[in-house]
Design a protein around this motif. Structure first.
Motif, PDB file in Angstrom:
ATOM      1  N   LEU A  87       0.762  -1.336   0.085  1.00 58.87           N
ATOM      2  CA  LEU A  87       0.104   0.177  -0.076  1.00 58.87           C
ATOM      3  C   LEU A  87       0.814   1.221   0.000  1.00 58.87           C
ATOM      4  O   LEU A  87       1.682   1.603   0.925  1.00 58.87           O
ATOM      5  N   GLY A  88       0.908   1.894  -1.080  1.00 59.05           N
ATOM      6  CA  GLY A  88       1.640   3.095  -1.191  1.00 59.05           C
ATOM      7  C   GLY A  88       0.779   4.317  -0.338  1.00 59.05           C
ATOM      8  O   GLY A  88      -0.217   4.326   0.068  1.00 59.05           O
ATOM      9  N   PHE A  89       1.489   5.547  -0.404  1.00 55.34           N
ATOM     10  CA  PHE A  89       0.950   6.710   0.408  1.00 55.34           C
ATOM     11  C   PHE A  89      -0.360   7.220  -0.228  1.00 55.34           C
ATOM     12  O   PHE A  89      -0.734   6.996  -1.295  1.00 55.34           O
ATOM     13  N   GLY A  90      -1.278   7.145   0.780  1.00 52.24           N
ATOM     14  CA  GLY A  90      -2.819   7.497   0.550  1.00 52.24           C
ATOM     15  C   GLY A  90      -3.511   6.379  -0.076  1.00 52.24           C
ATOM     16  O   GLY A  90      -4.696   6.584  -0.123  1.00 52.24           O
ATOM     17  N   GLN A  91      -2.943   5.061   0.197  1.00 52.54           N
ATOM     18  CA  GLN A  91      -3.677   4.093  -0.359  1.00 52.54           C
ATOM     19  C   GLN A  91      -4.349   3.321   0.747  1.00 52.54           C
ATOM     20  O   GLN A  91      -3.819   3.390   2.199  1.00 52.54           O
ATOM     21  N   ALA A  92      -5.490   2.327   0.923  1.00 59.81           N
ATOM     22  CA  ALA A  92      -6.255   1.765   1.901  1.00 59.81           C
ATOM     23  C   ALA A  92      -6.496   0.349   1.488  1.00 59.81           C
ATOM     24  O   ALA A  92      -6.566  -0.091   0.289  1.00 59.81           O
ATOM     25  N   SER A  93      -6.351  -0.663   2.479  1.00 61.09           N
ATOM     26  CA  SER A  93      -6.728  -2.171   2.146  1.00 61.09           C
ATOM     27  C   SER A  93      -8.277  -2.287   2.332  1.00 61.09           C
ATOM     28  O   SER A  93      -8.960  -1.231   2.547  1.00 61.09           O
TER      29      SER A  93
END
Length: 284
Positions: free
Chosen positions: A71-77
């Motif tokens: 998960l990169g910066f700003g991403q959510a699971s």
């Protein structure tokens, strides 16, 4: 003859016992297995968000189960189910190391400043777990502190009750490390029938509630708003200016909040390098 009768009776008893034992060895006729049609109430669920500026892509784990990959910066699971009770929350660099003051270490949940206790997960409860702060956040000076500095977790509880017809649910957190307290206003742009301008006032960095006792305000609670398209205006300070001549510190146009959906908005990035922005998590 009595001896013969006893012998015959003994043989008959043995034969009857053998029949009982043999019948007990037959396969039991169990009912066909049926899949569960409702979720277990004896579990928790976790959703992870990478909100740490400068951090690499991260893999998240609940105990030893991976919850979010790279998960990169700003991403959510997505949400991942978990056992309840004391569990370990961990984040690792997807490749290489996290760097900064953590170096090759992992990000671990810590229940307090001077311990490394696991997270206490409650049954039938949903959580959002943010990774916040910069790679080089200094180690706190707390006596006997265990926090190594660098990125760390911020955990909030999610109430995923379905919004009323025509509404969405939304909340806001301030996760931009070097920005002052902010206030946020949602200005509707479509449809024209929506005129209310919801606001989230005086949000300080990483603060999830203010007050205490009966006077507490929990920022993790969602606010019902009309489903519409909004312009998100972020201002520095404790209030939203009433004058239209005051320029927002950040403007995010065309944010559509759909009916029945549940959202978390958050300020992210760094003010010092003009990378301030807004992130949005959709929970359902």
């Amino acid at each position: 003859m009595k001896k013969d009768i006893n012998f015959i009776g003994t043989v008959a008893s043995v034969m009857l016992l053998s029949a009982v034992l043999l019948s007990g060895c037959e396969d039991t006729d169990y009912p066909a297995a049926q899949p569960a049609t409702t979720p277990s109430t004896n579990q928790a669920r976790f959703l992870f968000v990478n909100a740490a500026p400068g951090a690499p892509a991260l893999n998240f784990f609940v105990e030893n189960t991976q919850a979010g990959q790279s998960l990169g910066f700003g991403q959510a699971s997505a949400y991942i189910p978990s056992q309840v009770g004391n569990i370990q929350l961990r984040a690792k660099a997807a490749s290489g190391q996290i760097g900064g003051v953590i170096g090759s270490g992992d990000i671990l949940f810590r229940a307090g400043a001077t311990n490394q206790n696991n997270f206490a997960a409650a049954a039938n409860t949903n959580y959002t777990v943010f990774v916040t702060d910069t790679l080089n956040r200094p180690r706190p000076t707390t006596t006997n502190g265990t926090n190594p500095g660098g990125p760390q977790f911020l955990t909030v509880t999610d109430n995923l009750a379905t919004p009323a017809a025509g509404n969405a649910h939304v909340r806001f957190f301030h996760l931009a490390p070097d920005a002052p307290a902010v206030s946020v206003r949602l200005v509707p742009t479509a449809p024209a029938s929506v005129t209310a301008t919801p606001a989230f006032l005086n949000r300080a960095y990483r603060v999830t509630s203010v007050g205490s006792g009966t006077a507490v305000t929990n920022y993790a609670n969602f606010t019902p708003v009309s489903a519409a398209t909004y312009t998100v205006q972020v201002y520095t300070g404790a209030t939203v200016p009433t004058s239209a001549t005051v320029t927002p510190a950040l403007t995010v146009p065309n944010v559509t909040l759909e009916t029945g959906k549940i959202y978390t908005m958050y300020a992210r990035g760094l003010r010092r390098n003009n990378s301030l922005g807004a992130g949005v998590v959709i929970h359902n």
